[in-house]
Design an enzyme around this catalytic site. Structure first.
Site, PDB file in Angstrom:
ATOM      1  N   LYS A 133       0.856  -1.213   0.000  1.00 47.93           N
ATOM      2  CA  LYS A 133       0.000   0.000   0.000  1.00 47.93           C
ATOM      3  C   LYS A 133       0.882   1.251   0.000  1.00 47.93           C
ATOM      4  CE  LYS A 133      -1.656   1.388   4.157  1.00 47.93           C
ATOM      5  NZ  LYS A 133      -1.383   2.781   4.593  1.00 47.93           N
ATOM      6  N   ARG A 144      -8.479  -0.717   4.960  1.00 41.68           N
ATOM      7  CA  ARG A 144      -7.659   0.327   4.316  1.00 41.68           C
ATOM      8  C   ARG A 144      -6.294  -0.242   3.922  1.00 41.68           C
ATOM      9  NH1 ARG A 144      -6.350   4.903   7.849  1.00 41.68           N
ATOM     10  NH2 ARG A 144      -5.218   5.457   5.957  1.00 41.68           N
TER      11      ARG A 144
HETATM   12  C1  EPZ Z   1       4.260   6.770   6.646  1.00 47.98           C
HETATM   13  O1  EPZ Z   1       3.467   7.740   7.282  1.00 47.98           O
HETATM   14  C2  EPZ Z   1       3.378   5.541   6.520  1.00 47.98           C
HETATM   15  N1  EPZ Z   1       2.195   5.858   5.715  1.00 47.98           N
HETATM   16  C3  EPZ Z   1       2.935   5.074   7.913  1.00 47.98           C
HETATM   17  O2  EPZ Z   1       2.190   3.864   7.742  1.00 47.98           O
HETATM   18  C4  EPZ Z   1       4.171   4.788   8.758  1.00 47.98           C
HETATM   19  O3  EPZ Z   1       3.768   4.466  10.061  1.00 47.98           O
HETATM   20  C5  EPZ Z   1       5.084   6.031   8.784  1.00 47.98           C
HETATM   21  O4  EPZ Z   1       5.405   6.431   7.437  1.00 47.98           O
HETATM   22  C6  EPZ Z   1       6.379   5.788   9.548  1.00 47.98           C
HETATM   23  O5  EPZ Z   1       7.084   4.729   8.940  1.00 47.98           O
HETATM   24  C7  EPZ Z   1       2.316   5.880   4.366  1.00 47.98           C
HETATM   25  O6  EPZ Z   1       3.385   5.685   3.809  1.00 47.98           O
HETATM   26  C8  EPZ Z   1       1.060   6.178   3.593  1.00 47.98           C
HETATM   27  P1  EPZ Z   1       6.311  10.146   8.704  1.00 47.98           P
HETATM   28  P2  EPZ Z   1       3.972   9.281   7.317  1.00 47.98           P
HETATM   29  O7  EPZ Z   1       6.114  11.421   7.981  1.00 47.98           O
HETATM   30  O8  EPZ Z   1       4.664   9.626   6.063  1.00 47.98           O
HETATM   31  C9  EPZ Z   1       6.505  13.434  12.064  1.00 47.98           C
HETATM   32  C10 EPZ Z   1       0.367   2.424   7.902  1.00 47.98           C
HETATM   33  O9  EPZ Z   1      -0.012   1.774   8.871  1.00 47.98           O
HETATM   34  N2  EPZ Z   1       6.261  14.424  10.993  1.00 47.98           N
HETATM   35  O10 EPZ Z   1       7.538   9.340   8.432  1.00 47.98           O
HETATM   36  O11 EPZ Z   1       2.840  10.103   7.775  1.00 47.98           O
HETATM   37  C11 EPZ Z   1       5.291  12.578  12.331  1.00 47.98           C
HETATM   38  O12 EPZ Z   1       4.399  13.221  13.212  1.00 47.98           O
HETATM   39  C12 EPZ Z   1       0.812   3.850   8.105  1.00 47.98           C
HETATM   40  O13 EPZ Z   1       0.478   1.977   6.735  1.00 47.98           O
HETATM   41  C13 EPZ Z   1       6.334  15.781  11.287  1.00 47.98           C
HETATM   42  O14 EPZ Z   1       6.593  16.174  12.421  1.00 47.98           O
HETATM   43  O15 EPZ Z   1       5.049   9.209   8.498  1.00 47.98           O
HETATM   44  C14 EPZ Z   1       5.879  11.341  12.943  1.00 47.98           C
HETATM   45  O16 EPZ Z   1       6.100  11.555  14.318  1.00 47.98           O
HETATM   46  C15 EPZ Z   1       0.538   4.335   9.517  1.00 47.98           C
HETATM   47  N3  EPZ Z   1       6.110  16.685  10.290  1.00 47.98           N
HETATM   48  C16 EPZ Z   1       7.243  11.222  12.236  1.00 47.98           C
HETATM   49  O17 EPZ Z   1       7.487  12.498  11.637  1.00 47.98           O
HETATM   50  C17 EPZ Z   1       5.816  16.282   9.011  1.00 47.98           C
HETATM   51  O18 EPZ Z   1       5.637  17.147   8.136  1.00 47.98           O
HETATM   52  C18 EPZ Z   1       7.269  10.184  11.128  1.00 47.98           C
HETATM   53  O19 EPZ Z   1       6.194  10.440  10.263  1.00 47.98           O
HETATM   54  C19 EPZ Z   1       5.746  14.908   8.739  1.00 47.98           C
HETATM   55  C20 EPZ Z   1       5.976  13.995   9.740  1.00 47.98           C
END
Ligand code: EPZ
Length: 419
Positions: free
Chosen positions: A22, A395
């Site tokens: 996904k 999802r």
């Molecule tokens: C991706 O989410 C995945 N989703 C998530 O999978 C996964 O848990 C996550 O990466 C971590 O590996 C998809 O790829 C669609 P991040 P993403 O940006 O991109 C902070 C699933 O179950 N952050 O790496 O949203 C954030 O709050 C899902 O398939 C900021 O602060 O994750 C978090 O603490 C759940 N500012 C950390 O970074 C930003 O602009 C990592 O988030 C972006 C993120």
């Protein structure tokens, strides 16, 4: 209301194929907008987040068609620049369409993205990347408006390796004149998959999976054909299902090379694991022992797999700890584990798990991976369980119950009469 009816306590046995990822398919579908014409995406799972991405592409003027797990996306007539709020709110990955639209149209508008309630999920790093490329970004409370007719290559260092922000920066940088260097990007394998698709489109992108990604943008790109990688978190789900219920499972379409920390943890807990070309075999024939893991950005233990492992350990016989460092609300599934007889205690961002026999019960999925964790626990629990909140699991899993049935699990999707 739909729910899974599970009769646990019986070992699993069998061989199943792992479907496409996904979290690869979603950025790749957004990337189809970077070229005019028909792209063909193979091994694309049939699940609601992918369906949402297809609805967004259709709203933007694309023609989409599904043939089994192959998607045909024709962007020749795409003209839109706004992602409808209703679709934006359904999933986090909708935000990736901003980067693709900026690169294609020089403009992008959307409401705030939705997705699993894992705590604060800001997109400040995404918007900062667009601004670093020269785009104007305005946040009018409900709507994000991006303008950037002439994006310029830049050097950008991420303060944290955000998966989505890295992907969005790669997409937008493809539309920027000159070289963009992304320092401290996320290194998840799904980002290398996105890079592979962009390269197939003729983009000059390299370095995914390392500490530096370089994009030489501004080139015209062409539609491409690409096969999405296997879903490593779905693989972890099946592995932890056998680790919970016992028995032996053969999982094909993956070799586990992107899941080493999960395989190591399961082996340390007492599972016998064999990796062969194109498949993983896991056998579990005694109660799981103790393990101690801490999640982190790839290549560390993946946050998405920690609920899955916790569920298997809860029904084991060890004293384990799981420390979560990525999201601040990733333990919402613990309440459900304890309702099934688990003994899981939270102290800050660490779960202390005392393994013991689980029993059936009625539980509700709090989010996508938390819901899968409750299924895993129910498979190892003695007796009947009822798991609601299936829209979360739908999802991220294509036919979860069908796959588990193939392994001999007693699980069926049903609903109360008259609902
Ligand atoms: C991706 O989410 C995945 N989703 C998530 O999978 C996964 O848990 C996550 O990466 C971590 O590996 C998809 O790829 C669609 P991040 P993403 O940006 O991109 C902070 C699933 O179950 N952050 O790496 O949203 C954030 O709050 C899902 O398939 C900021 O602060 O994750 C978090 O603490 C759940 N500012 C950390 O970074 C930003 O602009 C990592 O988030 C972006 C993120």
């Amino acid at each position: 209301m739909e729910y899974f009816a599970v009769t646990g306590g019986r070992p699993l046995e069998g061989s199943v194929a792992v479907h496409g990822a996904k979290n690869s398919a979603l950025p790749i579908l957004a990337a189809t907008l970077l070229a005019r014409g028909e792209s063909v995406i193979h091994n694309c799972p049939d699940l609601t987040d992918v369906q949402t991405a297809l609805e967004i592409l259709t709203c933007l003027g694309c023609r989409v068609q599904r043939e089994g797990n192959t998607l045909l996306v024709d962007t020749s007539c795409a003209h839109g620049i706004r992602v409808p709020d209703g679709l934006m709110g359904r999933m986090r990955a909708s935000v990736l369409f901003l980067g693709a639209l900026l690169a294609r149209e020089g403009r992008a508008e959307a409401g705030w993205p939705g997705g699993c309630a894992l705590g604060a999920r800001p997109i400040d790093l995404h918007l900062a990347a667009f601004q670093a490329l020269g785009a104007q970004v305005r946040d009018s409370g409900e709507t994000i408006v991006c303008r950037g007719r002439t994006l310029q290559g830049t050097r950008l260092t991420f303060p944290i390796p955000s998966v989505g922000a890295t992907e969005n920066a790669m997409l937008a940088a493809c539309g920027a004149e000159g070289v963009t260097i992304l320092q401290n990007p996320a290194r998840e394998p799904e980002i290398a998959d996105l890079q592979g698709f962009l390269q197939a489109m003729g983009a000059d992108v390299e370095g995914a999976g390392t500490e530096r990604i370089i994009i030489r943008g501004g080139r015209p790109l062409r539609p491409a054909s690409y096969r999405v990688m296997a879903d490593r978190i779905v693989t972890a789900t099946y592995l932890c299902s056998v680790a919970s219920a016992g028995g032996e499972g053969i999982f094909t379409g993956t070799d586990g090379s992107h899941l080493l920390p999960v395989l190591e943890a399961l082996a340390a807990a007492g599972c016998a694991i064999r990796r062969e070309p194109g498949r993983i075999i896991l056998r579990k024939d005694r109660p799981l022992g103790s393990v101690h893991i801490t999640t982190g950005p790839y290549p560390a233990f993946p946050t998405d797999a920690q609920p899955l492992l916790a569920a298997a350990l809860a029904g084991g016989a060890g004293e384990s700890t799981i420390t979560e460092t990525i999201f601040d609300r990733r333990f919402r599934y613990v309440q459900g584990l304890n309702a099934l007889g688990g003994s899981v205690r939270l102290e800050g961002n660490t779960a202390h798990i005392t393994g013991r026999p689980l029993h059936g019960g009625q539980v509700t999925a709090p989010d996508l991976r938390g819901g899968a964790a409750l299924v895993i626990a129910a498979l190892g629990a003695e007796g009947e369980s009822r798991i609601t909140g299936l829209t979360h699991m739908d999802r991220g899993y294509q036919g979860l119950e069908d796959t588990l049935q193939k392994l001999g699990a007693s699980i069926r999707r049903t609903k109360d009469k008259g609902t």
